[in-house]
Structure formats: structure tokens, C-alpha cells
Design a protein around this motif. Structure first.
Motif, PDB file in Angstrom:
ATOM      1  N   SER A 163     -38.796 -43.443 -30.513  1.00 20.72           N
ATOM      2  CA  SER A 163     -37.973 -44.504 -31.083  1.00 20.72           C
ATOM      3  C   SER A 163     -36.818 -43.961 -31.907  1.00 20.72           C
ATOM      4  O   SER A 163     -35.942 -44.716 -32.304  1.00 20.72           O
ATOM      5  N   ARG A 164     -36.811 -42.660 -32.172  1.00 23.66           N
ATOM      6  CA  ARG A 164     -35.720 -42.071 -32.940  1.00 23.66           C
ATOM      7  C   ARG A 164     -34.643 -41.572 -31.985  1.00 23.66           C
ATOM      8  O   ARG A 164     -34.918 -40.756 -31.106  1.00 23.66           O
ATOM      9  N   PRO A 165     -33.392 -42.030 -32.141  1.00 21.93           N
ATOM     10  CA  PRO A 165     -32.321 -41.575 -31.250  1.00 21.93           C
ATOM     11  C   PRO A 165     -32.086 -40.071 -31.378  1.00 21.93           C
ATOM     12  O   PRO A 165     -32.075 -39.536 -32.487  1.00 21.93           O
ATOM     13  N   LEU A 166     -31.915 -39.404 -30.248  1.00 20.81           N
ATOM     14  CA  LEU A 166     -31.582 -37.988 -30.237  1.00 20.81           C
ATOM     15  C   LEU A 166     -30.086 -37.871 -29.993  1.00 20.81           C
ATOM     16  O   LEU A 166     -29.544 -38.506 -29.086  1.00 20.81           O
ATOM     17  N   THR A 167     -29.413 -37.072 -30.795  1.00 24.52           N
ATOM     18  CA  THR A 167     -27.951 -37.101 -30.851  1.00 24.52           C
ATOM     19  C   THR A 167     -27.250 -36.088 -29.963  1.00 24.52           C
ATOM     20  O   THR A 167     -26.037 -36.145 -29.809  1.00 24.52           O
ATOM     21  N   SER A 168     -27.963 -35.149 -29.384  1.00 25.46           N
ATOM     22  CA  SER A 168     -27.324 -34.110 -28.586  1.00 25.46           C
ATOM     23  C   SER A 168     -26.620 -34.701 -27.360  1.00 25.46           C
ATOM     24  O   SER A 168     -27.181 -35.547 -26.658  1.00 25.46           O
ATOM     25  N   ALA A 169     -25.387 -34.241 -27.112  1.00 25.27           N
ATOM     26  CA  ALA A 169     -24.636 -34.715 -25.958  1.00 25.27           C
ATOM     27  C   ALA A 169     -25.269 -34.260 -24.645  1.00 25.27           C
ATOM     28  O   ALA A 169     -24.975 -34.823 -23.589  1.00 25.27           O
ATOM     29  N   ALA A 170     -26.139 -33.262 -24.709  1.00 25.37           N
ATOM     30  CA  ALA A 170     -26.779 -32.741 -23.498  1.00 25.37           C
ATOM     31  C   ALA A 170     -28.004 -33.551 -23.094  1.00 25.37           C
ATOM     32  O   ALA A 170     -28.617 -33.273 -22.071  1.00 25.37           O
ATOM     33  N   ILE A 171     -28.369 -34.542 -23.907  1.00 22.34           N
ATOM     34  CA  ILE A 171     -29.571 -35.332 -23.647  1.00 22.34           C
ATOM     35  C   ILE A 171     -29.190 -36.721 -23.155  1.00 22.34           C
ATOM     36  O   ILE A 171     -28.398 -37.423 -23.787  1.00 22.34           O
ATOM     37  N   ALA A 172     -29.746 -37.118 -22.012  1.00 22.81           N
ATOM     38  CA  ALA A 172     -29.541 -38.460 -21.474  1.00 22.81           C
ATOM     39  C   ALA A 172     -30.599 -39.397 -22.064  1.00 22.81           C
ATOM     40  O   ALA A 172     -31.701 -38.967 -22.415  1.00 22.81           O
ATOM     41  N   ARG A 173     -30.260 -40.680 -22.168  1.00 26.76           N
ATOM     42  CA  ARG A 173     -31.129 -41.650 -22.841  1.00 26.76           C
ATOM     43  C   ARG A 173     -31.101 -42.986 -22.117  1.00 26.76           C
ATOM     44  O   ARG A 173     -30.057 -43.443 -21.686  1.00 26.76           O
ATOM     45  N   HIS A 174     -32.281 -43.590 -21.983  1.00 28.08           N
ATOM     46  CA  HIS A 174     -32.385 -44.925 -21.388  1.00 28.08           C
ATOM     47  C   HIS A 174     -33.350 -45.758 -22.228  1.00 28.08           C
ATOM     48  O   HIS A 174     -34.511 -45.369 -22.417  1.00 28.08           O
ATOM     49  N   VAL A 175     -32.868 -46.893 -22.739  1.00 19.54           N
ATOM     50  CA  VAL A 175     -33.711 -47.763 -23.559  1.00 19.54           C
ATOM     51  C   VAL A 175     -34.742 -48.463 -22.680  1.00 19.54           C
ATOM     52  O   VAL A 175     -34.390 -49.121 -21.686  1.00 19.54           O
ATOM     53  N   LEU A 176     -36.017 -48.330 -23.050  1.00 19.56           N
ATOM     54  CA  LEU A 176     -37.109 -48.932 -22.284  1.00 19.56           C
ATOM     55  C   LEU A 176     -37.441 -50.336 -22.784  1.00 19.56           C
ATOM     56  O   LEU A 176     -37.667 -51.247 -21.992  1.00 19.56           O
ATOM     57  N   PHE A 177     -37.487 -50.507 -24.099  1.00 19.79           N
ATOM     58  CA  PHE A 177     -37.736 -51.826 -24.679  1.00 19.79           C
ATOM     59  C   PHE A 177     -37.428 -51.788 -26.170  1.00 19.79           C
ATOM     60  O   PHE A 177     -37.212 -50.721 -26.747  1.00 19.79           O
ATOM     61  N   ARG A 178     -37.408 -52.960 -26.796  1.00 24.27           N
ATOM     62  CA  ARG A 178     -37.176 -53.085 -28.228  1.00 24.27           C
ATOM     63  C   ARG A 178     -38.466 -53.556 -28.901  1.00 24.27           C
ATOM     64  O   ARG A 178     -39.268 -54.277 -28.302  1.00 24.27           O
ATOM     65  N   ASP A 179     -38.648 -53.177 -30.156  1.00 22.08           N
ATOM     66  CA  ASP A 179     -39.850 -53.560 -30.896  1.00 22.08           C
ATOM     67  C   ASP A 179     -39.469 -53.715 -32.368  1.00 22.08           C
ATOM     68  O   ASP A 179     -38.337 -53.437 -32.763  1.00 22.08           O
ATOM     69  N   ARG A 180     -40.393 -54.155 -33.178  1.00 20.94           N
ATOM     70  CA  ARG A 180     -40.147 -54.281 -34.613  1.00 20.94           C
ATOM     71  C   ARG A 180     -41.417 -53.945 -35.375  1.00 20.94           C
ATOM     72  O   ARG A 180     -42.527 -53.944 -34.807  1.00 20.94           O
ATOM     73  N   TYR A 181     -41.268 -53.666 -36.669  1.00 25.34           N
ATOM     74  CA  TYR A 181     -42.403 -53.259 -37.491  1.00 25.34           C
ATOM     75  C   TYR A 181     -43.031 -54.461 -38.187  1.00 25.34           C
ATOM     76  O   TYR A 181     -42.337 -55.394 -38.604  1.00 25.34           O
ATOM     77  N   VAL A 182     -44.367 -54.407 -38.288  1.00 25.80           N
ATOM     78  CA  VAL A 182     -45.137 -55.439 -38.989  1.00 25.80           C
ATOM     79  C   VAL A 182     -46.222 -54.753 -39.812  1.00 25.80           C
ATOM     80  O   VAL A 182     -46.397 -53.533 -39.732  1.00 25.80           O
ATOM     81  N   CYS A 183     -46.925 -55.549 -40.587  1.00 21.68           N
ATOM     82  CA  CYS A 183     -48.078 -55.046 -41.341  1.00 21.68           C
ATOM     83  C   CYS A 183     -49.363 -55.497 -40.665  1.00 21.68           C
ATOM     84  O   CYS A 183     -49.443 -56.604 -40.122  1.00 21.68           O
ATOM     85  N   LEU A 184     -50.358 -54.634 -40.702  1.00 23.04           N
ATOM     86  CA  LEU A 184     -51.662 -54.941 -40.135  1.00 23.04           C
ATOM     87  C   LEU A 184     -52.712 -54.731 -41.214  1.00 23.04           C
ATOM     88  O   LEU A 184     -52.696 -53.701 -41.915  1.00 23.04           O
ATOM     89  N   LEU A 185     -53.616 -55.716 -41.373  1.00 21.00           N
ATOM     90  CA  LEU A 185     -54.636 -55.607 -42.410  1.00 21.00           C
ATOM     91  C   LEU A 185     -55.839 -56.464 -42.049  1.00 21.00           C
ATOM     92  O   LEU A 185     -55.794 -57.281 -41.118  1.00 21.00           O
TER      93      LEU A 185
END
Length: 311
Positions: A163-185
Motif C-alpha cells: 500500500s506504500r507507493p514506491l517512487t523509483s522511476a524504474a518500477i512499474a505500478r498498477h493499482v489493484l484496489f482501494r481500502d481504508r483504515y478502521v478500528c477492530l475491537l
């Protein structure tokens, strides 16, 4: 200049065994004679013999045995980029001249995943890949986010999902899906009612180490001056259901996996009492590797499998 002349001398020799180059590159990347032998499907003495030939060829020890493994010498560090790129170019050229057929592919692919990725994505990926390439092998490498770009550059993994973007120009990237953070208890232990900011701050928390790449919430809390009490820190998300079931602890995690943790358990999901942006889960791979038909098929297969899952 000395080592450059040696490299040119190696390339000019018609009788040089390409397996020597493979041995050197793998030994550099793994730091282990055992792992190199396993990856080449040869014995450890065979790797040791190849290393002896390499040492004679380059007139240097190349690797020194230490407690941490086979440590490359300065000469080996200078040689590695050229030998790695030459070997990759040769392999890509050979492979691109062939018609790639997944049905007969026996290659082992290496994919770096967090434990969350293993739980949420691996069953789908395995089913999809096995249907198309029943003889291919998949090795899952536990993701260490701080080494992600290095692993891709060195060819230690074919791809990784994080989930952390990698910034190197030599690395290709494809977004698979989006998510969000929640609390679990566990409300039976924590108590009912909404999770307000005051209750969030007063609660005891369980945190997962940042090596997984899920550090966005921590950054937002620092920006807003929110301090929480971390009573337990663990390296993996997968143990959270058992930990939360028997305690009043609060955990922060992605919604998709949190939802799976609530199935058949008393655990409940609560929204964070402060705003945190959604995040993208993406597939990353070395851009130049797309020239390889098998690498291209592997990445496209992952994208297709996750797309079907999300759809």
C-alpha cells in the motif's frame, strides 16, 4: 577500469559458462550458498566449485563467509550491476524469441506480500495462476517494505503488492484496489457505545510494526498530536483475532481484512475518530522486466485475478 577490463574479457570468451554468471548473481542476491544451490537446482558443492572458477576468472575472493552469510567484496559489488544486467538481457532475449505458453511453464515466480496480503489475496491468486499454469511455482516472500525497491532492482522478487507507493522511476505500478483504515475491537471486553476520540486515546492499543507498510495512520496521528497507549506490538496482523478476542485492546487495520475477522466472532468494526485518507493497494514490478513474456504474464495474471475478486 581494472574491473571493467575483466568484464570485457569475460564477455569475449566464447567458452564462458552462463551458469557462472547465474551463480554469481544469485550468490550476491541471496548471500547464501544453500539458497543459491536451491534456486539453481544443483548441489552446494557445485556452487562452491562455480565460485572457485569465478574467483580464478576475476582474480578476487568475490565473497567472504561471515555470520550473516556470504559478504561480497568491493570487486563483487562493482561487478554485480554489469553481470546482473547482462544476464537479464540475455534471458529476456532468449525468452522473447519463444512462444510463451503458460500451460507448459515450469518457472518459479517470487511474490512479496504482507501477511494481510497472504490472507486476503493469496487464495485467489493461487487459484487463478494454477488454472492457467498448473506446473508453475509460486514462492511468497514476507514483505519488508524498507527493502522493497532494493528487492525489485536486484531481481530477488518478480513483483510485490503493498500500500506504500514506491517512487523509483524504474518500477512499474498498477493499482489493484482501494481500502481504508478502521478500528477492530471486542465490545464485550472494551464496552459498548461509539468509539469517540476520547475513548480512542484512553484505550489500550495493539500495534503492528511498520515493516508491513501500513504506517499512514501513525503519520496522521502525529500530524494531529494524537497519542495513544500501545500496550502490545506485534509483527503480523494474522494473530489479531485471537489477541482481540480475549482483551480490551483496540487494533487499527484495513477494512477488507477487518471485515473477514468479524465473521463468526464477537469482534466489531468502528470508524476511526479522525480523518485518514483512503489508500491504494498496488502491484509493483521492475519496469524493464516487462520485456519477458513470462514476467508479463505473471503480472497480468495477478491484475486479472484481483480484478475478478473485486468485481
Amino acid at each position: 577500469m581494472l574491473f571493467l577490463s575483466k568484464i570485457k574479457r569475460v564477455y569475449a570468451m566464447n567458452h564462458v559458462d552462463l551458469n557462472l554468471m547465474r551463480t554469481f548473481v544469485l550468490l550476491y542476491e541471496t548471500g547464501s550458498v544453500t539458497q543459491t544451490a536451491e534456486r539453481l537446482y544443483v548441489t552446494q558443492p557445485s556452487v562452491s566449485y562455480a565460485l572457485a572458477r569465478l574467483r580464478d576468472l576475476f582474480e578476487d575472493r568475490l565473497f567472504v563467509r561471515t555470520r550473516q552469510g556470504m559478504e561480497p567484496t568491493i570487486a563483487a559489488r562493482q561487478l554485480y550491476p554489469s553481470l546482473r544486467d547482462a544476464l537479464q538481457q540475455f534471458q529476456d532475449t532468449i525468452e522473447s524469441s519463444r512462444d510463451f505458453d503458460p500451460a507448459t511453464c515450469t518457472r518459479r515466480f517470487r511474490l512479496a506480500l504482507t501477511d494481510l496480503g497472504e490472507m486476503a489475496l493469496l487464495p485467489t491468486l493461487m487459484r487463478h495462476l494454477h488454472e492457467q499454469a498448473p506446473q508453475a511455482e509460486l514462492e511468497v516472500v514476507p514483505l519488508e517494505i524498507e527493502h522493497a525497491e532494493e528487492w525489485l532492482a536486484a531481481g530477488r522478487v518478480n513483483a510485490l503488492i503493498c500500500s506504500r507507493p514506491l517512487t523509483s522511476a524504474a518500477i512499474a505500478r498498477h493499482v489493484l484496489f482501494r481500502d481504508r483504515y478502521v478500528c477492530l475491537l471486542n465490545p464485550e471486553r472494551f464496552g459498548g457505545g461509539p468509539l469517540t476520540r476520547e475513548r480512542f486515546i484512553a484505550a489500550r492499543h495493539v500495534a503492528v510494526t511498520s515493516s508491513s507498510g501500513h504506517g499512514m495512520v501513525e503519520e496522521v496521528m502525529r500530524q494531529h498530536g494524537i497519542q495513544r497507549k500501545v500496550s502490545l506490538e506485534i509483527p503480523h496482523f494474522s494473530v489479531l483475532p485471537k489477541v482481540l478476542h480475549d482483551s480490551d485492546l483496540v487494533a487499527i487495520m484495513p477494512l477488507q481484512v477487518a471485515a473477514s475477522f468479524t465473521e463468526g466472532s464477537p469482534l466489531t468494526i468502528h470508524e476511526l475518530p479522525f480523518q485518514v485518507p483512503e489508500f491504494e493497494v498496488a502491484l509493483h514490478w521492475q519496469a524493464h522486466a516487462s520485456r519477458s513474456p513470462s514476467q508479463r504474464w505473471f503480472c497480468e495474471g495477478i491484475i486479472e485475478a484481483i480484478g475478478e475478486r473485486e468485481g
